[in-house]
Motif scaffolding. Structure first.
Motif, PDB file in Angstrom:
ATOM      1  N   UNK A  14       0.836  -1.224   0.000  1.00 36.53           N
ATOM      2  CA  UNK A  14       0.000   0.000   0.000  1.00 36.53           C
ATOM      3  C   UNK A  14       0.866   1.268   0.000  1.00 36.53           C
ATOM      4  N   UNK A  17      -0.218   4.457  -2.019  1.00 36.05           N
ATOM      5  CA  UNK A  17      -1.312   5.270  -1.453  1.00 36.05           C
ATOM      6  C   UNK A  17      -0.782   6.094  -0.285  1.00 36.05           C
ATOM      7  N   UNK A  20       1.175   8.976  -1.492  1.00 32.93           N
ATOM      8  CA  UNK A  20       0.272   9.973  -2.090  1.00 32.93           C
ATOM      9  C   UNK A  20      -0.385  10.815  -0.995  1.00 32.93           C
ATOM     10  N   UNK A  21      -0.922  10.151   0.022  1.00 30.52           N
ATOM     11  CA  UNK A  21      -1.542  10.876   1.125  1.00 30.52           C
ATOM     12  C   UNK A  21      -0.526  11.786   1.814  1.00 30.52           C
ATOM     13  N   UNK A  24       0.423  14.834  -0.419  1.00 31.26           N
ATOM     14  CA  UNK A  24      -0.682  15.797  -0.575  1.00 31.26           C
ATOM     15  C   UNK A  24      -0.898  16.562   0.731  1.00 31.26           C
ATOM     16  N   UNK A  25      -0.973  15.846   1.838  1.00 32.73           N
ATOM     17  CA  UNK A  25      -1.304  16.522   3.095  1.00 32.73           C
ATOM     18  C   UNK A  25      -0.130  17.333   3.644  1.00 32.73           C
ATOM     19  N   UNK A  28      -0.409  20.448   1.725  1.00 26.30           N
ATOM     20  CA  UNK A  28      -1.484  21.282   2.282  1.00 26.30           C
ATOM     21  C   UNK A  28      -0.978  21.999   3.535  1.00 26.30           C
ATOM     22  N   UNK A  31       1.350  24.803   2.522  1.00 31.97           N
ATOM     23  CA  UNK A  31       0.583  25.908   1.932  1.00 31.97           C
ATOM     24  C   UNK A  31      -0.149  26.702   3.014  1.00 31.97           C
ATOM     25  N   UNK A  32      -0.682  25.981   3.998  1.00 35.83           N
ATOM     26  CA  UNK A  32      -1.370  26.656   5.109  1.00 35.83           C
ATOM     27  C   UNK A  32      -0.383  27.529   5.874  1.00 35.83           C
ATOM     28  N   UNK A 189      -0.399  22.574  12.092  1.00 36.40           N
ATOM     29  CA  UNK A 189      -1.172  21.754  11.161  1.00 36.40           C
ATOM     30  C   UNK A 189      -0.762  20.286  11.194  1.00 36.40           C
ATOM     31  N   UNK A 192      -3.368  17.252  11.753  1.00 32.69           N
ATOM     32  CA  UNK A 192      -4.227  16.886  10.624  1.00 32.69           C
ATOM     33  C   UNK A 192      -3.497  15.904   9.721  1.00 32.69           C
ATOM     34  N   UNK A 298     -11.838   5.329   4.565  1.00 30.41           N
ATOM     35  CA  UNK A 298     -11.960   6.730   4.159  1.00 30.41           C
ATOM     36  C   UNK A 298     -13.205   7.375   4.730  1.00 30.41           C
ATOM     37  N   UNK A 302     -11.513  10.509   7.077  1.00 30.32           N
ATOM     38  CA  UNK A 302     -11.565  11.899   6.598  1.00 30.32           C
ATOM     39  C   UNK A 302     -12.500  12.771   7.440  1.00 30.32           C
ATOM     40  N   UNK A 306     -10.889  15.780   9.706  1.00 27.20           N
ATOM     41  CA  UNK A 306     -11.331  17.150   9.416  1.00 27.20           C
ATOM     42  C   UNK A 306     -12.120  17.740  10.582  1.00 27.20           C
TER      43      UNK A 306
ATOM     44  N   UNK B  17     -20.863   4.078   1.287  1.00 27.17           N
ATOM     45  CA  UNK B  17     -19.775   5.040   1.099  1.00 27.17           C
ATOM     46  C   UNK B  17     -20.249   6.210   0.255  1.00 27.17           C
ATOM     47  N   UNK B  21     -20.559  10.053   1.744  1.00 24.58           N
ATOM     48  CA  UNK B  21     -19.703  11.125   1.238  1.00 24.58           C
ATOM     49  C   UNK B  21     -20.511  12.207   0.550  1.00 24.58           C
ATOM     50  N   UNK B  25     -21.734  13.766   4.778  1.00 20.73           N
ATOM     51  CA  UNK B  25     -20.506  14.409   5.222  1.00 20.73           C
ATOM     52  C   UNK B  25     -20.528  15.923   5.056  1.00 20.73           C
ATOM     53  N   UNK B  29     -20.011  18.464   8.172  1.00 22.34           N
ATOM     54  CA  UNK B  29     -18.960  19.482   8.178  1.00 22.34           C
ATOM     55  C   UNK B  29     -19.541  20.888   8.264  1.00 22.34           C
ATOM     56  N   UNK B 285      -6.446   2.623  -4.030  1.00 24.43           N
ATOM     57  CA  UNK B 285      -5.710   3.674  -4.721  1.00 24.43           C
ATOM     58  C   UNK B 285      -6.666   4.638  -5.397  1.00 24.43           C
ATOM     59  N   UNK B 292      -8.167  12.540  -2.190  1.00 22.94           N
ATOM     60  CA  UNK B 292      -7.128  13.584  -2.146  1.00 22.94           C
ATOM     61  C   UNK B 292      -7.402  14.675  -3.179  1.00 22.94           C
ATOM     62  N   UNK B 299      -9.422  22.530  -0.597  1.00 19.14           N
ATOM     63  CA  UNK B 299      -8.469  23.298   0.208  1.00 19.14           C
ATOM     64  C   UNK B 299      -8.016  24.535  -0.565  1.00 19.14           C
ATOM     65  N   UNK B 305      -8.523  27.217   4.936  1.00 16.52           N
ATOM     66  CA  UNK B 305      -8.026  28.570   5.180  1.00 16.52           C
ATOM     67  C   UNK B 305      -8.649  29.463   4.111  1.00 16.52           C
ATOM     68  N   UNK B 308      -6.673  31.479   1.211  1.00 18.29           N
ATOM     69  CA  UNK B 308      -5.777  30.806   0.269  1.00 18.29           C
ATOM     70  C   UNK B 308      -6.153  31.105  -1.178  1.00 18.29           C
TER      71      UNK B 308
END
Lengths: 387, 374
Positions: A14, A17, A20-21, A24-25, A28, A31-32, A189, A192, A298, A302, A306, B17, B21, B25, B29, B285, B292, B299, B305, B308
């Motif tokens: 895995x 994946x 990738x996570x 990306x995070x 983020x 950037x924050x 951050x 998160x 997921x 998520x 969040x 799912x 979503x 969700x 939120x 994947x 993502x 985001x 934020x 941004x």
């Protein structure tokens, strides 16, 4: 160490994946940090704003407003053209557009005559107008009182702007001139990132171990349940520590390398983030225990990451959150992490009581970790008894 | 056809799912947002401040009286504690107080940072300086008016924040626009379910569907339309929840807003179908990519934020022109704020183009798939 090797193989399968996570995070988070260190909702002082000034009134007083703003900010005059104003803000050519509507001059210096009359327009999400608004209010209210006392408008303006200001001293207690360091935002951050990446990856591994054939083989093996759990714990701990170290390495290279390591309280920042990582692992384990299918991971991770982040002060500073939200946040480990992170970014030297707070917050995070481990073990036992 | 539509709707909603979503969700939120931002712009807590008396001159006493008047006033903005200089500095460094006012001939303020509370303390001092200068000037040139001016405590807020059209806006509404955009993009999970259930080499249900007499093109069109319809309903529910239950002022032009949500939903669903029918990558994947991509887009549109999007507009505006979440939130913002429809029209044009592109490419990929043996 069969379970240990099995876990490593699953993580390896895995890895795409996970990477990738993580990428990306982390992106983020960076950037924050870049955005927050430039403009925070609680910091709107002493900045020179770029202002477009639209004077529909063309009176003496609107001229004085322009002159005053021009001494404190970068101001350019603009025509009263809606599409031009739209374009200016849409393409962020200026921070804000200040419009003086017609009729302002006649009523500006009369009591309550032009309350909420000047229009300030800026792009959504910006807070610079609060500071500019304060300045405009101070000048106009002062001028009004001068005029009421019998001064001319010109003299009122001259007297208003020539006030000698009292001194404001800054005690630099955080070693950064009163400003929060850039890396303190990145540490803000971090929960998160940690919760999302660790919970997703660990969850996928645990779900893989839930397959019936695997469960039956493990239950009938010679390896005790205790040994299996220890091996699982070891794998996840190593995984969590790797994520934590990678984040630190990125911070090291981004924030000045040796300077980063010499920053005030850096040891405590690192310790706080380590404890947060340790706390994220039981959360991940607990989620992995209650989730039966991969697709549910997921579904849970998520919103949990969040939701926790929003109410614990990760995205919105704790000082801005309402009392109700803070009360709810106190039941989450991330709140105590953020509370400590805020304190570390404010003070470079910690008093005895502040050090006690450090230990308390770290301990509270670990207690949450213990609670989640307890919860996960209860779920495991319940599932085994069910079968 | 109706039979197919009915069972596709049931299939989508039975997929927990996709249902979670795309429907639940965003509502969860949104509720968290309203809790988190409920305090924005409301009354500020009383600021603990120390006063250190350094002399007893007339000016010092006047400053002390000024601070005490503010402390007693209805706003209750400050709470004063008299301390020695040493104790005050210790308290300041510990964070027990936000600032120290030095009561002397020439007042001073000592602080440790520049947060909102410190800004208020600075502003109070500036206001005092202004008043002192005002009274001195009046005493010198118009002494007969001095008493009247001293009694005048009025202070007017001369400006307001407005949109281009003159309508008042609230800074946190950007978060809700980004939330609606995210809700649209979460149609990717619905699209993924659709894409998977058309590929016989991946899914058992798809095997049965591929050998049925229901033509493949009809199947693809039907599934896409159903997915789009379901997602539009989901986003509409979210929109109505934000506007009428949470009472968030997201705009008044509901028909246009539904139109934006329809196009946004199509982008979400078609991107999900596109990712679903891409190669033989694992389920985790592909779901990871959808998650993502949706979160990253949201985001960059200001979900976490708010500022941004403005920063991106300044330094890299092309990102806001190709980011679907930014386009959706921008379209919702501009429809109510700007009288000129050009910005809204541009956003909608790019969104429709994106939706058509994703849908077209997905159709081409799926239609061309043939199986030697099922």
């Amino acid at each position: 160490m069969t379970v240990f090797s099995g876990c490593l193989k699953i993580i390896k399968s895995k890895i795409g994946i996970t990477i990738m996570y993580f990428v990306i995070f982390t992106g983020i988070s960076i950037a924050m940090q870049l955005n927050n260190s430039k403009q925070s909702v609680t910091d709107f002082q002493s900045k020179r704003m770029d202002i477009a000034f639209v004077d529909c009134d063309k009176s003496e007083i609107s001229g004085y407003i322009y002159d005053y703003l021009n001494t404190n900010h970068n101001v350019r005059k603009m025509k009263n053209d809606k599409s031009l104003m739209q374009e200016t803000l849409y393409y962020s050519q200026e921070d804000m557009v200040i419009k003086i509507p017609k009729g302002f001059g006649d009523k500006a210096l009369k009591n309550g005559g032009t309350e909420r009359f000047i229009q300030i327009t800026q792009e959504l999400g910006s807070y610079g107008y609060i500071y500019v608004e304060q300045q405009i209010n101070r000048v106009l209210n002062s001028m009004r009182k001068y005029v009421n006392a019998g001064f001319s408008v010109k003299q009122a303006y001259k007297n208003t702007i020539s006030v000698k200001k009292s001194r404001v001293n800054l005690i630099d207690i955080n070693g950064n001139g009163g400003e929060k360091t850039d890396f303190s935002y990145m540490f803000r951050f971090y929960p998160y990132l940690a919760i999302t990446v660790i919970c997703t990856s660990v969850g996928m591994v645990l779900v893989a171990f839930k397959k019936k054939e695997i469960v039956r083989r493990m239950n009938s093996s010679a390896t005790s349940l205790k040994s299996q759990n220890v091996q699982l714990l070891l794998v996840f701990s190593i995984f969590g520590i790797i994520i934590w170290l990678l984040s630190l390495i990125i911070a090291f290279f981004m924030y000045g390398r040796i300077e980063f390591l010499k920053s005030p309280n850096i040891g405590l920042y690192i310790l706080n983030s380590f404890v947060m990582t340790i706390t994220a692992l039981p959360i991940a384990y607990f989620i992995g225990m209650i989730v039966k299918k991969t697709e549910m991971i997921n579904l849970i991770v998520t919103p949990v990451s969040l939701g926790i982040s929003f109410i614990s002060g990760v995205f919105v500073e704790l000082s801005v959150l309402g009392d109700t939200v803070k009360k709810i946040g106190r039941f989450l480990p991330v709140y105590w992490y953020e509370d400590l992170n805020d304190m570390l970014s404010t003070y470079s030297e910690l008093s005895k009581s502040q050090l006690n707070k450090v230990y308390t917050n770290l301990l509270l995070q670990l207690l949450f970790a213990v609670a989640f481990i307890g919860g996960a073990l209860v779920v495991t036992k319940y599932r085994r008894e069910e079968k | 056809m109706l039979h197919e539509i009915k069972y596709r709707i049931l299939t989508i909603y039975r997929d927990r799912q996709a249902a979670f979503w795309s429907l639940l969700f965003p509502i969860i939120l949104g509720t968290l947002f309203s809790l988190a931002f409920g305090n924005f712009g409301k009354d500020i807590d009383t600021i603990d401040t120390a006063i250190v008396k350094e002399d007893t001159s007339d000016s010092a006493r006047a400053f002390e009286n000024y601070l005490k008047e503010i402390e007693k006033s209805d706003s209750k903005v400050i709470k004063l504690k008299v301390m020695s200089d040493k104790k005050a500095k210790q308290s300041l460094k510990k964070g027990n107080i936000s600032g120290i006012y030095y009561v002397k001939e020439k007042p001073e303020l000592t602080v440790t940072d520049s947060d909102m509370q410190v800004s208020i303390l600075k502003e109070l001092l500036s206001e005092y300086d202004q008043n002192v200068s005002l009274y001195k000037d009046i005493a010198k040139e118009h002494p007969e008016k001095l008493e009247e001016i001293i009694k005048d405590n009025s202070y007017y807020n001369m400006s307001k924040e407005v949109g281009i059209s003159g309508k008042e806006v609230h800074g946190v509404v950007q978060y809700y626009f980004a939330l609606i955009a995210m809700a649209c993009l979460f149609g990717g999970y619905v699209g993924y379910t659709i894409g998977i259930q058309l590929q016989a080499n991946i899914n058992k249900v798809a095997i049965r569907r591929n050998i049925s007499s229901f033509g493949k093109l009809k199947m693809i069109v039907c599934d896409t339309l159903v997915g789009w319809g379901v997602q539009t309903v989901n986003v509409s529910v979210c929109l109505l929840y934000l506007k009428y239950i949470l009472k968030i002022d997201i705009g008044s032009n509901m028909p246009k807003m539904f139109a934006v949500c329809m196009v946004g939903s199509l982008i979400g669903v078609s991107s999900g179908i596109f990712i679903g029918c891409l190669g033989n990558m694992s389920y985790e994947f592909k779901i990871g990519v959808i998650t993502t991509y949706s979160l990253l887009s949201s985001f960059l549109a200001g979900l976490m934020i708010a500022q941004i999007k403005g920063a991106i507009e300044k330094y890299c505006p092309i990102v806001n022109r190709i980011n679907p979440a930014a386009l959706i939130s921008d379209a919702i913002y501009s429809m109510d704020i700007y009288d000129e429809p050009s910005r809204f029209n541009l956003d909608m044009f790019i969104m429709i183009f994106m939706a058509v592109l994703f849908t077209g490419v997905s159709f081409l990929i799926m239609r061309r798939k043939r199986y030697d043996s099922i």
